[in-house]
Structures are given as C-alpha cells and as structure tokens.
Design a protein around this motif. Structure first.
Motif, PDB file in Angstrom:
ATOM      1  N   LYS A 135       6.546 -15.890   0.321  1.00 25.03           N
ATOM      2  CA  LYS A 135       7.216 -14.802   1.046  1.00 25.03           C
ATOM      3  C   LYS A 135       7.846 -15.322   2.344  1.00 25.03           C
ATOM      4  O   LYS A 135       8.886 -14.827   2.772  1.00 25.03           O
ATOM      5  N   ASP A 136       7.210 -16.314   2.945  1.00 31.27           N
ATOM      6  CA  ASP A 136       7.806 -16.964   4.112  1.00 31.27           C
ATOM      7  C   ASP A 136       9.004 -17.808   3.708  1.00 31.27           C
ATOM      8  O   ASP A 136      10.001 -17.874   4.434  1.00 31.27           O
ATOM      9  N   TRP A 137       8.911 -18.458   2.565  1.00 32.48           N
ATOM     10  CA  TRP A 137      10.030 -19.275   2.083  1.00 32.48           C
ATOM     11  C   TRP A 137      11.269 -18.410   1.874  1.00 32.48           C
ATOM     12  O   TRP A 137      12.384 -18.829   2.191  1.00 32.48           O
ATOM     13  N   GLU A 138      11.051 -17.207   1.352  1.00 34.93           N
ATOM     14  CA  GLU A 138      12.181 -16.315   1.056  1.00 34.93           C
ATOM     15  C   GLU A 138      12.939 -15.903   2.319  1.00 34.93           C
ATOM     16  O   GLU A 138      14.124 -15.568   2.251  1.00 34.93           O
ATOM     17  N   SER A 149      13.597 -17.821   4.855  1.00 32.65           N
ATOM     18  CA  SER A 149      14.126 -18.995   5.535  1.00 32.65           C
ATOM     19  C   SER A 149      15.518 -19.379   5.048  1.00 32.65           C
ATOM     20  O   SER A 149      15.916 -19.063   3.926  1.00 32.65           O
ATOM     21  N   ASP A 150      16.228 -20.089   5.915  1.00 38.03           N
ATOM     22  CA  ASP A 150      17.524 -20.656   5.543  1.00 38.03           C
ATOM     23  C   ASP A 150      17.355 -22.049   4.941  1.00 38.03           C
ATOM     24  O   ASP A 150      18.116 -22.449   4.062  1.00 38.03           O
ATOM     25  N   LEU A 151      16.351 -22.768   5.434  1.00 37.55           N
ATOM     26  CA  LEU A 151      16.095 -24.135   4.992  1.00 37.55           C
ATOM     27  C   LEU A 151      14.633 -24.298   4.620  1.00 37.55           C
ATOM     28  O   LEU A 151      13.732 -23.966   5.401  1.00 37.55           O
ATOM     29  N   LEU A 152      14.394 -24.807   3.418  1.00 42.68           N
ATOM     30  CA  LEU A 152      13.051 -25.153   2.969  1.00 42.68           C
ATOM     31  C   LEU A 152      12.898 -26.668   3.052  1.00 42.68           C
ATOM     32  O   LEU A 152      13.760 -27.407   2.579  1.00 42.68           O
ATOM     33  N   VAL A 153      11.794 -27.103   3.638  1.00 40.70           N
ATOM     34  CA  VAL A 153      11.538 -28.540   3.783  1.00 40.70           C
ATOM     35  C   VAL A 153      10.235 -28.877   3.072  1.00 40.70           C
ATOM     36  O   VAL A 153       9.194 -28.265   3.337  1.00 40.70           O
ATOM     37  N   PHE A 154      10.320 -29.834   2.156  1.00 36.95           N
ATOM     38  CA  PHE A 154       9.105 -30.309   1.478  1.00 36.95           C
ATOM     39  C   PHE A 154       8.776 -31.673   2.072  1.00 36.95           C
ATOM     40  O   PHE A 154       9.481 -32.646   1.835  1.00 36.95           O
ATOM     41  N   PRO A 155       7.716 -31.762   2.875  1.00 38.58           N
ATOM     42  CA  PRO A 155       7.430 -32.996   3.613  1.00 38.58           C
ATOM     43  C   PRO A 155       6.916 -34.115   2.725  1.00 38.58           C
ATOM     44  O   PRO A 155       6.669 -33.915   1.533  1.00 38.58           O
ATOM     45  N   GLY A 156       6.694 -35.268   3.349  1.00 41.80           N
ATOM     46  CA  GLY A 156       6.750 -36.496   2.587  1.00 41.80           C
ATOM     47  C   GLY A 156       5.534 -37.277   2.213  1.00 41.80           C
ATOM     48  O   GLY A 156       5.699 -38.358   1.693  1.00 41.80           O
ATOM     49  N   GLN A 157       4.332 -36.850   2.436  1.00 41.23           N
ATOM     50  CA  GLN A 157       3.211 -37.687   2.037  1.00 41.23           C
ATOM     51  C   GLN A 157       2.303 -36.931   1.081  1.00 41.23           C
ATOM     52  O   GLN A 157       2.183 -35.715   1.159  1.00 41.23           O
ATOM     53  N   GLY A 158       1.660 -37.692   0.208  1.00 39.47           N
ATOM     54  CA  GLY A 158       0.775 -37.070  -0.766  1.00 39.47           C
ATOM     55  C   GLY A 158       0.993 -37.655  -2.141  1.00 39.47           C
ATOM     56  O   GLY A 158       1.710 -38.637  -2.323  1.00 39.47           O
ATOM     57  N   ASN A 159       0.388 -37.045  -3.103  1.00 38.99           N
ATOM     58  CA  ASN A 159       0.407 -37.508  -4.480  1.00 38.99           C
ATOM     59  C   ASN A 159       1.206 -36.544  -5.349  1.00 38.99           C
ATOM     60  O   ASN A 159       1.124 -35.327  -5.182  1.00 38.99           O
ATOM     61  N   PHE A 160       1.976 -37.091  -6.286  1.00 40.73           N
ATOM     62  CA  PHE A 160       2.839 -36.281  -7.151  1.00 40.73           C
ATOM     63  C   PHE A 160       2.037 -35.218  -7.897  1.00 40.73           C
ATOM     64  O   PHE A 160       2.428 -34.049  -7.935  1.00 40.73           O
ATOM     65  N   SER A 161       0.908 -35.609  -8.479  1.00 39.19           N
ATOM     66  CA  SER A 161       0.110 -34.641  -9.249  1.00 39.19           C
ATOM     67  C   SER A 161      -0.467 -33.564  -8.347  1.00 39.19           C
ATOM     68  O   SER A 161      -0.466 -32.384  -8.689  1.00 39.19           O
ATOM     69  N   GLN A 162      -0.981 -33.977  -7.176  1.00 40.44           N
ATOM     70  CA  GLN A 162      -1.540 -33.009  -6.235  1.00 40.44           C
ATOM     71  C   GLN A 162      -0.496 -31.975  -5.836  1.00 40.44           C
ATOM     72  O   GLN A 162      -0.769 -30.774  -5.801  1.00 40.44           O
ATOM     73  N   ALA A 163       0.704 -32.461  -5.533  1.00 38.12           N
ATOM     74  CA  ALA A 163       1.772 -31.559  -5.101  1.00 38.12           C
ATOM     75  C   ALA A 163       2.151 -30.578  -6.205  1.00 38.12           C
ATOM     76  O   ALA A 163       2.287 -29.369  -5.963  1.00 38.12           O
ATOM     77  N   MET A 164       2.322 -31.077  -7.424  1.00 37.30           N
ATOM     78  CA  MET A 164       2.758 -30.206  -8.514  1.00 37.30           C
ATOM     79  C   MET A 164       1.657 -29.237  -8.946  1.00 37.30           C
ATOM     80  O   MET A 164       1.942 -28.082  -9.278  1.00 37.30           O
ATOM     81  N   ILE A 165       0.418 -29.691  -8.934  1.00 34.56           N
ATOM     82  CA  ILE A 165      -0.690 -28.790  -9.283  1.00 34.56           C
ATOM     83  C   ILE A 165      -0.787 -27.662  -8.265  1.00 34.56           C
ATOM     84  O   ILE A 165      -0.980 -26.496  -8.620  1.00 34.56           O
TER      85      ILE A 165
END
Length: 202
Positions: free
Chosen positions: A35-38, A40-56
């Motif tokens: 609901k916060d994303w909706e 916003s004008d710009l969504l930022v997905f920051p840069g550290q972590g694991n691919f599986s963790q992020a997608m799960i």
C-alpha cells in the motif's frame, strides 16, 4: 516532491540507500507494505541479500504479483540484487523463479576471487540522461558474486570482471544497476539526482 519507497524485504542494506536519498533532500519510506508502494513515484529495491530470500519474501501475500503490476506504471530502481530479480532465474537459487520482467539468467561470475568487491568502471553502450554530466568509464562501487546474462536490448552500461557483464540496464520506467550508487560517492549521488530529475519531467 518525488515520493520514494524503498522496498523492505528483510535482507537489504537499507541504511546506505536511505542516507543517500536524504542527502539529496528526500524522505524515503522504507516499507514491505504494498500500500505504501502504490503511493510512491519511485520504487527502489536495495542491493544486498540472497536471490531466494528476496523472492520468497516477495511471494508472501502475492507481493511479487503486485510488484509486477506496479512496474507497469511506477518508476523502479533495482540495485545489485534488485536488478537481478527482474530476470527469470538465478544460479544462486536453482528452481526459484525471479520476477521475469526481462528474459535472461543470473549467472555466477566465473573467477575464483569473488565477490567482485570495490571500484570498477562502467562503460556506456548507449546514451542516457541518467548519466548526464557523468563521464564514460566512471568508477562505481560493486559488491556481487553474480551477474545478469541477457540478450534483450536493455543494456546501457558494461563492466568487466572475469567476464563482461551488464552493469546498467534500462527499459522505459525500469532501471537496474549492478553497482551501488549509494556507495559510489559523487558519481552515485549524481546518478540518483539525474533519475529524480527525469521523474520530475513526467
């Protein structure tokens, strides 16, 4: 003022990116609530972590589906991992699909010394207003063990470390960078400022 939401997926380096946006005069919202994303004008997905963790994490409450829909209308900046999840799959997480916005696979850098850590050049393949007043072959800060392999015509910048890989991609409202602008000193700040100026024009 441009409204920025930094997507909280319980794995990103949020302090540095929040600090960078505050430095240029914005007050970003850090949130895992769509609901916060909706708003916003710009969504930022920051840069550290694991691919599986992020997608799960994104698949909780169908946030991955909501994010795909928002990417049809919202500006998006994916940093490092945030760029990689835009693709179909990753060597880091076999069997776990990415968002599939772009065709391609995330592959492990084929060298013994990983992660790729420190400053490296971004060679521009195409002109972009996001690099206004940033010279070609400028140095940005990297920290990653995987890179994007795609044949789509979305590559604007390349970097070399064991292999030549896309370090800056863009299509319409969606931007991905393998480097960390929030850790790249004046060049990174200028990149963020340029992005915000482009958003203000629309």
């Amino acid at each position: 003022m441009v409204k920025v939401s930094i997507i909280d997926y319980a794995g990103g380096n949020l302090f540095s990116i929040v600090k960078a946006f505050k430095y240029i005069g914005l007050e970003p919202v850090v949130s895992g609530d769509y609901k916060d994303w909706e708003k916003s004008d710009l969504l930022v997905f920051p840069g550290q972590g694991n691919f599986s963790q992020a997608m799960i994490k994104l698949r909780e409450d169908n946030k991955d589906v909501i994010l795909r829909e928002l990417l049809k209308e919202k500006y998006f900046l994916g940093i490092c991992l945030g760029m990689q999840i835009l693709f179909e799959e990753s060597d880091e997480a076999p069997g776990i699909p990415g968002l599939g916005i772009f065709k391609g696979k995330v592959r492990r850098i084929p060298v013994d010394k990983i992660p790729h850590l420190g400053w490296n050049e971004v060679k521009l393949e195409k002109e972009s207003m996001l690099f206004k007043d940033i010279p070609d072959n400028s140095f940005f800060y990297f920290v990653h063990s995987y890179y994007v392999d795609t044949e789509e015509d979305i590559v604007y910048g390349l970097t070399e470390y064991g292999v030549t890989f896309p370090s800056f991609i863009m299509k319409d409202n969606i931007v991905g960078v393998q480097y960390h602008p929030e850790k790249s000193s004046s060049k990174g700040i200028k990149f963020l400022k340029n992005f915000l100026e482009e958003i203000k024009k629309c």
